[in-house]
Design a protein around this motif. Sequence first.
Motif, PDB file in Angstrom:
ATOM      1  N   ASN A   1       0.922  -1.233   0.086  1.00 55.62           N
ATOM      2  CA  ASN A   1      -0.091  -0.087  -0.087  1.00 55.62           C
ATOM      3  C   ASN A   1       0.908   1.303  -0.001  1.00 55.62           C
ATOM      4  O   ASN A   1       0.266   2.491   0.614  1.00 55.62           O
ATOM      5  CB  ASN A   1      -0.885   0.228   1.462  1.00 55.62           C
ATOM      6  N   ALA A   2       2.041   1.241  -0.732  1.00 55.18           N
ATOM      7  CA  ALA A   2       3.008   2.443  -0.677  1.00 55.18           C
ATOM      8  C   ALA A   2       3.953   2.287  -1.803  1.00 55.18           C
ATOM      9  O   ALA A   2       4.044   1.337  -2.272  1.00 55.18           O
ATOM     10  CB  ALA A   2       3.711   2.613   0.756  1.00 55.18           C
ATOM     11  N   ILE A   3       4.338   3.655  -2.245  1.00 55.64           N
ATOM     12  CA  ILE A   3       5.277   3.544  -3.321  1.00 55.64           C
ATOM     13  C   ILE A   3       6.508   4.100  -2.604  1.00 55.64           C
ATOM     14  O   ILE A   3       6.756   4.965  -1.878  1.00 55.64           O
ATOM     15  CB  ILE A   3       4.867   4.720  -4.253  1.00 55.64           C
ATOM     16  N   PHE A   4       7.518   3.146  -3.198  1.00 57.57           N
ATOM     17  CA  PHE A   4       9.002   3.428  -2.630  1.00 57.57           C
ATOM     18  C   PHE A   4       9.762   3.438  -3.712  1.00 57.57           C
ATOM     19  O   PHE A   4       9.470   3.215  -4.833  1.00 57.57           O
ATOM     20  CB  PHE A   4       9.225   2.277  -1.862  1.00 57.57           C
TER      21      PHE A   4
ATOM     22  N   LYS B   1      13.926   0.642  -1.865  1.00 57.49           N
ATOM     23  CA  LYS B   1      12.968   0.573  -0.838  1.00 57.49           C
ATOM     24  C   LYS B   1      13.674   1.317   0.303  1.00 57.49           C
ATOM     25  O   LYS B   1      13.589   0.739   1.674  1.00 57.49           O
ATOM     26  CB  LYS B   1      12.431  -0.850  -0.530  1.00 57.49           C
ATOM     27  N   THR B   2      14.653   2.026   0.141  1.00 56.87           N
ATOM     28  CA  THR B   2      15.161   3.020   1.234  1.00 56.87           C
ATOM     29  C   THR B   2      14.091   4.117   1.360  1.00 56.87           C
ATOM     30  O   THR B   2      14.500   4.805   2.745  1.00 56.87           O
ATOM     31  CB  THR B   2      16.602   3.432   1.027  1.00 56.87           C
ATOM     32  N   GLU B   3      13.225   4.720   0.766  1.00 60.86           N
ATOM     33  CA  GLU B   3      12.538   5.707   1.010  1.00 60.86           C
ATOM     34  C   GLU B   3      11.120   5.678   0.486  1.00 60.86           C
ATOM     35  O   GLU B   3      10.772   5.039  -0.675  1.00 60.86           O
ATOM     36  CB  GLU B   3      13.001   6.969  -0.158  1.00 60.86           C
ATOM     37  N   MET B   4      10.299   6.015   1.495  1.00 67.56           N
ATOM     38  CA  MET B   4       8.616   5.771   1.132  1.00 67.56           C
ATOM     39  C   MET B   4       8.344   6.929   0.806  1.00 67.56           C
ATOM     40  O   MET B   4       8.483   8.149   1.337  1.00 67.56           O
ATOM     41  CB  MET B   4       8.132   5.404   2.607  1.00 67.56           C
ATOM     42  N   ILE B   5       7.806   6.900  -0.375  1.00 64.68           N
ATOM     43  CA  ILE B   5       7.264   8.281  -1.223  1.00 64.68           C
ATOM     44  C   ILE B   5       6.041   8.686  -0.762  1.00 64.68           C
ATOM     45  O   ILE B   5       5.745   9.765  -0.502  1.00 64.68           O
ATOM     46  CB  ILE B   5       7.507   7.959  -3.053  1.00 64.68           C
ATOM     47  N   VAL B   6       5.133   7.750  -0.780  1.00 63.67           N
ATOM     48  CA  VAL B   6       3.881   8.281  -0.542  1.00 63.67           C
ATOM     49  C   VAL B   6       2.941   6.824  -0.025  1.00 63.67           C
ATOM     50  O   VAL B   6       3.204   5.852  -0.706  1.00 63.67           O
ATOM     51  CB  VAL B   6       2.977   8.845  -1.747  1.00 63.67           C
TER      52      VAL B   6
ATOM     53  N   GLU C   1      -4.074   2.051   9.479  1.00 61.20           N
ATOM     54  CA  GLU C   1      -2.994   1.843  10.168  1.00 61.20           C
ATOM     55  C   GLU C   1      -1.939   1.248   9.223  1.00 61.20           C
ATOM     56  O   GLU C   1      -2.043   0.864   8.210  1.00 61.20           O
ATOM     57  CB  GLU C   1      -3.192   0.965  11.201  1.00 61.20           C
ATOM     58  N   TYR C   2      -0.428   1.597   9.391  1.00 58.81           N
ATOM     59  CA  TYR C   2       0.636   1.331   8.324  1.00 58.81           C
ATOM     60  C   TYR C   2       1.955   1.204   9.314  1.00 58.81           C
ATOM     61  O   TYR C   2       2.119   1.963  10.048  1.00 58.81           O
ATOM     62  CB  TYR C   2       0.610   2.554   7.311  1.00 58.81           C
ATOM     63  N   THR C   3       2.511   0.151   8.981  1.00 57.74           N
ATOM     64  CA  THR C   3       3.967  -0.160   9.487  1.00 57.74           C
ATOM     65  C   THR C   3       4.833  -0.008   8.440  1.00 57.74           C
ATOM     66  O   THR C   3       4.914  -0.624   7.380  1.00 57.74           O
ATOM     67  CB  THR C   3       3.902  -1.611   9.942  1.00 57.74           C
ATOM     68  N   ILE C   4       5.722   1.151   8.575  1.00 56.34           N
ATOM     69  CA  ILE C   4       6.766   1.350   7.619  1.00 56.34           C
ATOM     70  C   ILE C   4       7.937   0.109   7.636  1.00 56.34           C
ATOM     71  O   ILE C   4       8.250  -0.239   8.786  1.00 56.34           O
ATOM     72  CB  ILE C   4       7.517   2.621   7.853  1.00 56.34           C
ATOM     73  N   PRO C   5       8.140  -0.511   6.784  1.00 53.45           N
ATOM     74  CA  PRO C   5       9.012  -1.815   6.593  1.00 53.45           C
ATOM     75  C   PRO C   5      10.425  -1.183   7.010  1.00 53.45           C
ATOM     76  O   PRO C   5      10.877  -0.238   7.096  1.00 53.45           O
ATOM     77  CB  PRO C   5       8.996  -2.149   5.033  1.00 53.45           C
TER      78      PRO C   5
END
Length: 64
Positions: free
Chosen positions: A15-18, A22-27, A34-38
């Motif tokens: 559910n996110a664009i990286f 995958k070192t930066e979560m764009i949106v 609820e969300y857990t950033i990897p």
Amino acid sequence: MTIDPENANYVVENNAIFNKDKTEMIVLLKGVTEYTIPEGVEKIGDSAFYCHNKLTKINIPGTV
């Protein structure tokens, strides 16, 4: 949302664009409450959570 797997810059996952590595979560995509950033994400984009009025909880790993 889907992004062509051959895209050299971005990937959609959980559910996110990286960025591709995958070192930066764009949106974060809309509709998430609820969300857990990897683990491994080091940076969160300036507008990553813009207009997410239903988001109630964010878990941020120590890598950020």
